[in-house]
Design a protein around this motif. Structure first.
Motif, PDB file in Angstrom:
ATOM      1  N   TRP A 119       0.830  -1.200   0.000  1.00  0.00           N
ATOM      2  CA  TRP A 119       0.000   0.000   0.000  1.00  0.00           C
ATOM      3  C   TRP A 119       0.865   1.252   0.000  1.00  0.00           C
ATOM      4  O   TRP A 119       1.783   1.377   0.809  1.00  0.00           O
ATOM      5  CB  TRP A 119      -0.908   0.015   1.227  1.00  0.00           C
ATOM      6  N   LEU A 120       0.550   2.181  -0.891  1.00  0.00           N
ATOM      7  CA  LEU A 120       1.260   3.452  -0.965  1.00  0.00           C
ATOM      8  C   LEU A 120       0.381   4.541  -0.348  1.00  0.00           C
ATOM      9  O   LEU A 120      -0.750   4.754  -0.784  1.00  0.00           O
ATOM     10  CB  LEU A 120       1.608   3.795  -2.409  1.00  0.00           C
ATOM     11  N   PRO A 121       0.871   5.243   0.649  1.00  0.00           N
ATOM     12  CA  PRO A 121       0.066   6.228   1.376  1.00  0.00           C
ATOM     13  C   PRO A 121      -0.479   7.339   0.479  1.00  0.00           C
ATOM     14  O   PRO A 121       0.245   7.892  -0.352  1.00  0.00           O
ATOM     15  CB  PRO A 121       1.056   6.800   2.400  1.00  0.00           C
ATOM     16  N   ALA A 122      -1.770   7.634   0.651  1.00  0.00           N
ATOM     17  CA  ALA A 122      -2.439   8.765  -0.003  1.00  0.00           C
ATOM     18  C   ALA A 122      -2.384   8.712  -1.525  1.00  0.00           C
ATOM     19  O   ALA A 122      -2.594   9.727  -2.185  1.00  0.00           O
ATOM     20  CB  ALA A 122      -1.841  10.089   0.491  1.00  0.00           C
ATOM     21  N   ALA A 123      -2.114   7.546  -2.105  1.00  0.00           N
ATOM     22  CA  ALA A 123      -1.941   7.443  -3.556  1.00  0.00           C
ATOM     23  C   ALA A 123      -3.238   7.046  -4.251  1.00  0.00           C
ATOM     24  O   ALA A 123      -4.085   6.345  -3.689  1.00  0.00           O
ATOM     25  CB  ALA A 123      -0.850   6.426  -3.883  1.00  0.00           C
ATOM     26  N   ASP A 124      -3.366   7.492  -5.520  1.00  0.00           N
ATOM     27  CA  ASP A 124      -4.546   7.175  -6.317  1.00  0.00           C
ATOM     28  C   ASP A 124      -4.268   5.997  -7.247  1.00  0.00           C
ATOM     29  O   ASP A 124      -3.288   5.252  -7.064  1.00  0.00           O
ATOM     30  CB  ASP A 124      -5.018   8.419  -7.084  1.00  0.00           C
ATOM     31  N   HIS A 125      -5.091   5.835  -8.279  1.00  0.00           N
ATOM     32  CA  HIS A 125      -4.969   4.690  -9.180  1.00  0.00           C
ATOM     33  C   HIS A 125      -3.669   4.712  -9.980  1.00  0.00           C
ATOM     34  O   HIS A 125      -3.182   3.669 -10.410  1.00  0.00           O
ATOM     35  CB  HIS A 125      -6.172   4.666 -10.120  1.00  0.00           C
ATOM     36  N   ASP A 126      -3.103   5.897 -10.189  1.00  0.00           N
ATOM     37  CA  ASP A 126      -1.825   6.026 -10.896  1.00  0.00           C
ATOM     38  C   ASP A 126      -0.658   6.123  -9.928  1.00  0.00           C
ATOM     39  O   ASP A 126       0.452   6.497 -10.319  1.00  0.00           O
ATOM     40  CB  ASP A 126      -1.849   7.254 -11.805  1.00  0.00           C
ATOM     41  N   LEU A 127      -0.925   5.813  -8.671  1.00  0.00           N
ATOM     42  CA  LEU A 127       0.070   5.846  -7.595  1.00  0.00           C
ATOM     43  C   LEU A 127       0.540   7.264  -7.282  1.00  0.00           C
ATOM     44  O   LEU A 127       1.607   7.457  -6.690  1.00  0.00           O
ATOM     45  CB  LEU A 127       1.273   4.936  -7.925  1.00  0.00           C
ATOM     46  N   LYS A 128      -0.258   8.266  -7.666  1.00  0.00           N
ATOM     47  CA  LYS A 128       0.064   9.654  -7.348  1.00  0.00           C
ATOM     48  C   LYS A 128      -0.482   9.996  -5.967  1.00  0.00           C
ATOM     49  O   LYS A 128      -1.668   9.793  -5.694  1.00  0.00           O
ATOM     50  CB  LYS A 128      -0.558  10.596  -8.374  1.00  0.00           C
ATOM     51  N   PRO A 129       0.356  10.560  -5.086  1.00  0.00           N
ATOM     52  CA  PRO A 129      -0.117  10.909  -3.742  1.00  0.00           C
ATOM     53  C   PRO A 129      -0.704  12.318  -3.692  1.00  0.00           C
ATOM     54  O   PRO A 129      -0.438  13.155  -4.562  1.00  0.00           O
ATOM     55  CB  PRO A 129       1.169  10.851  -2.912  1.00  0.00           C
ATOM     56  N   GLY A 161       3.041  14.880   1.667  1.00  0.00           N
ATOM     57  CA  GLY A 161       4.490  15.015   1.803  1.00  0.00           C
ATOM     58  C   GLY A 161       5.266  14.104   0.878  1.00  0.00           C
ATOM     59  O   GLY A 161       6.496  14.203   0.785  1.00  0.00           O
ATOM     60  N   PHE A 162       4.557  13.209   0.161  1.00  0.00           N
ATOM     61  CA  PHE A 162       5.211  12.332  -0.804  1.00  0.00           C
ATOM     62  C   PHE A 162       5.086  12.927  -2.205  1.00  0.00           C
ATOM     63  O   PHE A 162       4.200  13.726  -2.483  1.00  0.00           O
ATOM     64  CB  PHE A 162       4.565  10.942  -0.806  1.00  0.00           C
ATOM     65  N   THR A 163       5.979  12.501  -3.105  1.00  0.00           N
ATOM     66  CA  THR A 163       5.881  12.872  -4.509  1.00  0.00           C
ATOM     67  C   THR A 163       5.574  11.625  -5.330  1.00  0.00           C
ATOM     68  O   THR A 163       5.761  10.492  -4.861  1.00  0.00           O
ATOM     69  CB  THR A 163       7.191  13.489  -5.027  1.00  0.00           C
ATOM     70  N   HIS A 164       5.116  11.847  -6.564  1.00  0.00           N
ATOM     71  CA  HIS A 164       4.854  10.710  -7.445  1.00  0.00           C
ATOM     72  C   HIS A 164       6.138   9.935  -7.710  1.00  0.00           C
ATOM     73  O   HIS A 164       6.141   8.691  -7.748  1.00  0.00           O
ATOM     74  CB  HIS A 164       4.255  11.215  -8.765  1.00  0.00           C
ATOM     75  N   GLU A 165       7.237  10.652  -7.896  1.00  0.00           N
ATOM     76  CA  GLU A 165       8.512   9.986  -8.154  1.00  0.00           C
ATOM     77  C   GLU A 165       8.910   9.093  -6.984  1.00  0.00           C
ATOM     78  O   GLU A 165       9.384   7.966  -7.172  1.00  0.00           O
ATOM     79  CB  GLU A 165       9.606  11.025  -8.423  1.00  0.00           C
TER      80      GLU A 165
END
Length: 224
Positions: free
Chosen positions: A189-199, A204-208
């Protein structure tokens, strides 16, 4: 130091091999190979797909991409089309897997982004692949929580990694934790991320960073 931003790729400048396969070779001897299919709406060389392939190659995984027939046709004339019927998508997956299996040694995994990963999940046991990797799995269609696409996941035998955003509109953490999934499936699980894994920016996280985390998880999983 953060990774450089994605390269914007001109579709006209992408040149897959004569068999339609686009290879991202691992640096040095590959630890594993992964056939990665695109999602329903973006091609095999989208920023997302390219970013994932480059990151995995650096981590010792050779990535092979291909396009379903409807997306290949779009590349030719620019017209958007809906995905091919499921039977055709699965038939093409079988053909691609067979071609890649002939050309690579060592562990071979299949998977993909969204729809591409879901189609791979329907074939993983049949093809007896070494592993399955899904990036943003569509557990249900948008707004259709009452129609989950998980029946086959309860009995899946292939070792599987699903990298999912916690707020994915096609399967958020709360919803997915209510499903009965095979013990062969590992969820990252990636915190606060959407379907494209963008937070969310506020996270405080970036897509990269999230794509780096996804690549770390996939490479570690395939090494295991």
């Amino acid at each position: 130091m953060s990774n450089p931003p994605f390269r914007n790729i001109d579709l006209d400048q992408v040149h897959p091999g004569p068999d339609g396969l686009l290879w991202q070779h691992a640096a040095g001897k590959p630890r594993a190979s992964l056939v990665l299919a695109h999602g329903a709406g973006a091609p095999m060389d989208s920023d997302f797909m390219q970013g994932v392939a480059e990151r995995l190659a650096v981590r010792g995984v050779t990535v092979v991409r291909f396009e379903f027939a409807y997306m290949a046709a779009r590349r030719e004339d620019g017209r958007k089309r809906p995905p091919n019927p499921q039977a055709q998508l699965l038939a093409q997956w079988r053909e691609v897997h067979a071609r890649v299996r002939e050309r690579v040694e060592g562990p071979l995994a299949i998977g993909g982004k969204s729809m591409g990963g879901r189609m791979a999940s329907l074939l993983a046991d049949e093809l007896a692949v070494d592993a399955l990797v899904c990036l943003g799995y569509p557990f249900h269609a948008a707004g259709k929580l009452d129609k989950p696409r998980v029946a086959h996941l309860a009995d899946l035998k292939t070792p599987t990694l699903i990298v999912q955003g916690e707020r994915d509109a096609l399967g958020n953490r709360q919803t997915v934790e209510g499903y009965r999934l095979s013990s062969a499936i590992e969820l990252c699980w990636l915190p606060a991320a959407d379907h494209d894994l963008k937070p969310l920016k506020a996270s405080g996280f970036t897509h990269e960073q999230h794509l780096d985390s996804a690549a770390d998880a996939v490479a570690g999983f395939l090494r295991g």
